[in-house]
Design a protein around this motif. Structure first.
Motif, PDB file in Angstrom:
ATOM      1  N   TYR A  26       0.827  -1.211   0.000  1.00  0.00           N
ATOM      2  CA  TYR A  26       0.000   0.000   0.000  1.00  0.00           C
ATOM      3  C   TYR A  26       0.861   1.261   0.000  1.00  0.00           C
ATOM      4  O   TYR A  26       0.568   2.226  -0.703  1.00  0.00           O
ATOM      5  CB  TYR A  26      -0.944   0.029   1.204  1.00  0.00           C
ATOM      6  CG  TYR A  26      -2.125  -0.900   1.095  1.00  0.00           C
ATOM      7  CD1 TYR A  26      -3.062  -0.751   0.066  1.00  0.00           C
ATOM      8  CD2 TYR A  26      -2.327  -1.918   2.011  1.00  0.00           C
ATOM      9  CE1 TYR A  26      -4.152  -1.600  -0.039  1.00  0.00           C
ATOM     10  CE2 TYR A  26      -3.424  -2.771   1.917  1.00  0.00           C
ATOM     11  CZ  TYR A  26      -4.330  -2.603   0.886  1.00  0.00           C
ATOM     12  OH  TYR A  26      -5.404  -3.439   0.789  1.00  0.00           O
ATOM     13  N   LEU A  27       1.913   1.263   0.805  1.00  0.00           N
ATOM     14  CA  LEU A  27       2.800   2.423   0.874  1.00  0.00           C
ATOM     15  C   LEU A  27       3.484   2.670  -0.467  1.00  0.00           C
ATOM     16  O   LEU A  27       3.557   3.801  -0.944  1.00  0.00           O
ATOM     17  CB  LEU A  27       3.840   2.227   1.975  1.00  0.00           C
ATOM     18  CG  LEU A  27       4.805   3.380   2.194  1.00  0.00           C
ATOM     19  CD1 LEU A  27       4.071   4.642   2.622  1.00  0.00           C
ATOM     20  CD2 LEU A  27       5.861   2.999   3.225  1.00  0.00           C
ATOM     21  N   ASN A  28       3.966   1.598  -1.099  1.00  0.00           N
ATOM     22  CA  ASN A  28       4.612   1.733  -2.408  1.00  0.00           C
ATOM     23  C   ASN A  28       3.638   2.288  -3.440  1.00  0.00           C
ATOM     24  O   ASN A  28       3.978   3.161  -4.242  1.00  0.00           O
ATOM     25  CB  ASN A  28       5.176   0.393  -2.864  1.00  0.00           C
ATOM     26  CG  ASN A  28       6.347  -0.059  -2.012  1.00  0.00           C
ATOM     27  OD1 ASN A  28       6.959   0.742  -1.310  1.00  0.00           O
ATOM     28  ND2 ASN A  28       6.647  -1.334  -2.062  1.00  0.00           N
ATOM     29  N   GLU A  29       2.402   1.772  -3.429  1.00  0.00           N
ATOM     30  CA  GLU A  29       1.396   2.282  -4.360  1.00  0.00           C
ATOM     31  C   GLU A  29       1.077   3.754  -4.071  1.00  0.00           C
ATOM     32  O   GLU A  29       0.877   4.543  -5.000  1.00  0.00           O
ATOM     33  CB  GLU A  29       0.135   1.423  -4.286  1.00  0.00           C
ATOM     34  CG  GLU A  29       0.351   0.042  -4.869  1.00  0.00           C
ATOM     35  CD  GLU A  29      -0.720  -0.958  -4.516  1.00  0.00           C
ATOM     36  OE1 GLU A  29      -0.672  -2.065  -5.070  1.00  0.00           O
ATOM     37  OE2 GLU A  29      -1.597  -0.662  -3.690  1.00  0.00           O
ATOM     38  N   PHE A  30       1.066   4.128  -2.808  1.00  0.00           N
ATOM     39  CA  PHE A  30       0.841   5.521  -2.426  1.00  0.00           C
ATOM     40  C   PHE A  30       1.893   6.435  -3.059  1.00  0.00           C
ATOM     41  O   PHE A  30       1.574   7.487  -3.605  1.00  0.00           O
ATOM     42  CB  PHE A  30       0.865   5.631  -0.897  1.00  0.00           C
ATOM     43  CG  PHE A  30       0.946   7.032  -0.375  1.00  0.00           C
ATOM     44  CD1 PHE A  30      -0.177   7.850  -0.347  1.00  0.00           C
ATOM     45  CD2 PHE A  30       2.146   7.548   0.089  1.00  0.00           C
ATOM     46  CE1 PHE A  30      -0.102   9.153   0.137  1.00  0.00           C
ATOM     47  CE2 PHE A  30       2.229   8.839   0.569  1.00  0.00           C
ATOM     48  CZ  PHE A  30       1.106   9.646   0.594  1.00  0.00           C
ATOM     49  N   VAL A  32       3.691   5.870  -5.744  1.00  0.00           N
ATOM     50  CA  VAL A  32       3.510   5.872  -7.194  1.00  0.00           C
ATOM     51  C   VAL A  32       2.305   6.740  -7.576  1.00  0.00           C
ATOM     52  O   VAL A  32       2.375   7.535  -8.521  1.00  0.00           O
ATOM     53  CB  VAL A  32       3.361   4.430  -7.732  1.00  0.00           C
ATOM     54  CG1 VAL A  32       2.964   4.425  -9.191  1.00  0.00           C
ATOM     55  CG2 VAL A  32       4.655   3.653  -7.522  1.00  0.00           C
ATOM     56  N   ILE A  33       1.210   6.607  -6.841  1.00  0.00           N
ATOM     57  CA  ILE A  33       0.021   7.424  -7.109  1.00  0.00           C
ATOM     58  C   ILE A  33       0.366   8.906  -6.992  1.00  0.00           C
ATOM     59  O   ILE A  33       0.028   9.709  -7.874  1.00  0.00           O
ATOM     60  CB  ILE A  33      -1.129   7.053  -6.144  1.00  0.00           C
ATOM     61  CG1 ILE A  33      -1.686   5.669  -6.497  1.00  0.00           C
ATOM     62  CG2 ILE A  33      -2.242   8.107  -6.186  1.00  0.00           C
ATOM     63  CD1 ILE A  33      -2.587   5.076  -5.430  1.00  0.00           C
ATOM     64  N   ASN A  34       1.061   9.280  -5.926  1.00  0.00           N
ATOM     65  CA  ASN A  34       1.442  10.686  -5.745  1.00  0.00           C
ATOM     66  C   ASN A  34       2.324  11.177  -6.886  1.00  0.00           C
ATOM     67  O   ASN A  34       2.157  12.308  -7.363  1.00  0.00           O
ATOM     68  CB  ASN A  34       2.152  10.891  -4.409  1.00  0.00           C
ATOM     69  CG  ASN A  34       1.173  11.042  -3.271  1.00  0.00           C
ATOM     70  OD1 ASN A  34       0.042  11.456  -3.467  1.00  0.00           O
ATOM     71  ND2 ASN A  34       1.605  10.699  -2.080  1.00  0.00           N
ATOM     72  N   PHE A  35       3.252  10.337  -7.334  1.00  0.00           N
ATOM     73  CA  PHE A  35       4.141  10.720  -8.428  1.00  0.00           C
ATOM     74  C   PHE A  35       3.338  11.058  -9.685  1.00  0.00           C
ATOM     75  O   PHE A  35       3.523  12.102 -10.298  1.00  0.00           O
ATOM     76  CB  PHE A  35       5.144   9.597  -8.714  1.00  0.00           C
ATOM     77  CG  PHE A  35       5.964   9.818  -9.948  1.00  0.00           C
ATOM     78  CD1 PHE A  35       7.042  10.689  -9.930  1.00  0.00           C
ATOM     79  CD2 PHE A  35       5.663   9.158 -11.127  1.00  0.00           C
ATOM     80  CE1 PHE A  35       7.803  10.902 -11.070  1.00  0.00           C
ATOM     81  CE2 PHE A  35       6.419   9.361 -12.266  1.00  0.00           C
ATOM     82  CZ  PHE A  35       7.497  10.236 -12.234  1.00  0.00           C
ATOM     83  N   ASP A  56      -3.105  -3.080 -10.599  1.00  0.00           N
ATOM     84  CA  ASP A  56      -2.731  -2.192  -9.498  1.00  0.00           C
ATOM     85  C   ASP A  56      -3.263  -0.785  -9.721  1.00  0.00           C
ATOM     86  O   ASP A  56      -4.004  -0.259  -8.900  1.00  0.00           O
ATOM     87  CB  ASP A  56      -1.207  -2.142  -9.317  1.00  0.00           C
ATOM     88  CG  ASP A  56      -0.648  -3.426  -8.737  1.00  0.00           C
ATOM     89  OD1 ASP A  56      -1.427  -4.248  -8.217  1.00  0.00           O
ATOM     90  OD2 ASP A  56       0.572  -3.605  -8.808  1.00  0.00           O
ATOM     91  N   LEU A  57      -2.881  -0.159 -10.837  1.00  0.00           N
ATOM     92  CA  LEU A  57      -3.262   1.228 -11.095  1.00  0.00           C
ATOM     93  C   LEU A  57      -3.527   1.445 -12.574  1.00  0.00           C
ATOM     94  O   LEU A  57      -2.905   0.803 -13.420  1.00  0.00           O
ATOM     95  CB  LEU A  57      -2.138   2.184 -10.668  1.00  0.00           C
ATOM     96  CG  LEU A  57      -1.728   2.155  -9.198  1.00  0.00           C
ATOM     97  CD1 LEU A  57      -0.423   2.891  -9.010  1.00  0.00           C
ATOM     98  CD2 LEU A  57      -2.812   2.760  -8.343  1.00  0.00           C
ATOM     99  N   LEU A  58      -4.438   2.343 -12.856  1.00  0.00           N
ATOM    100  CA  LEU A  58      -4.686   2.773 -14.226  1.00  0.00           C
ATOM    101  C   LEU A  58      -4.831   4.287 -14.208  1.00  0.00           C
ATOM    102  O   LEU A  58      -5.611   4.832 -13.420  1.00  0.00           O
ATOM    103  CB  LEU A  58      -5.944   2.120 -14.801  1.00  0.00           C
ATOM    104  CG  LEU A  58      -6.252   2.433 -16.267  1.00  0.00           C
ATOM    105  CD1 LEU A  58      -5.218   1.775 -17.187  1.00  0.00           C
ATOM    106  CD2 LEU A  58      -7.654   1.967 -16.639  1.00  0.00           C
ATOM    107  N   PHE A  59      -4.050   4.957 -15.051  1.00  0.00           N
ATOM    108  CA  PHE A  59      -4.077   6.411 -15.165  1.00  0.00           C
ATOM    109  C   PHE A  59      -4.383   6.802 -16.600  1.00  0.00           C
ATOM    110  O   PHE A  59      -4.181   6.020 -17.527  1.00  0.00           O
ATOM    111  CB  PHE A  59      -2.712   7.015 -14.785  1.00  0.00           C
ATOM    112  CG  PHE A  59      -2.402   6.957 -13.328  1.00  0.00           C
ATOM    113  CD1 PHE A  59      -2.854   7.940 -12.461  1.00  0.00           C
ATOM    114  CD2 PHE A  59      -1.628   5.930 -12.810  1.00  0.00           C
ATOM    115  CE1 PHE A  59      -2.560   7.900 -11.110  1.00  0.00           C
ATOM    116  CE2 PHE A  59      -1.325   5.879 -11.464  1.00  0.00           C
ATOM    117  CZ  PHE A  59      -1.788   6.868 -10.616  1.00  0.00           C
TER     118      PHE A  59
END
Length: 127
Positions: A26-30, A32-35, A56-59
């Motif tokens: 979760y911390l690692n994803e946090f 990456v999301i902020n970046f 995991d993530l889609l932007f």
């Protein structure tokens, strides 16, 4: 293509080591999301399980969708967060399903090393 990114850590080394692997994820994803949000990407999906594998993530950014797979990276063991062939195949299937609704779509692997306050972006890692 690989991009190296330094980041600031909100956790000390001792506190990070006491986290469970799920908490570290979760911390690692946090981070990456902020970046990506700081780079003006629009956040579309988080930990979506409706495909063959968890996405995991889609932007979305400048007319293109970006599927992001986040992995932990341990600089002391030289492990770059490489995924297994089996997981890569599941991600390819998910990628193909996502392309039907999110096109054009690119897939990137991000290896995060919180202790060293850095991460690596491996662009278009599925192909």
């Amino acid at each position: 293509m690989v991009e190296f990114v330094n980041k600031q850590s909100i956790f000390s080394t001792c506190r990070y080591r006491n986290l469970s692997s799920e908490q570290k994820g979760y911390l690692n994803e946090f981070f990456v999301i902020n970046f990506f949000l700081q780079k003006s990407y629009k956040w579309v999906l988080y930990r979506s399980k409706k495909y063959f594998s968890e996405v995991d993530l889609l932007f979305f950014y400048k007319g293109c969708y970006h599927l992001i797979e986040v992995k932990s990276y341990n600089s002391s063991s030289f492990d770059m967060g490489v995924i297994s062939n089996k997981q890569k195949q599941r991600l390819k299937k998910s990628f193909l399903c996502l392309q039907k609704n999110f096109s054009p779509l690119r897939a990137h692997l991000i290896s995060v090393d919180v202790l060293q306050k850095q991460f690596y972006i491996f662009f278009d890692f599925l192909y």
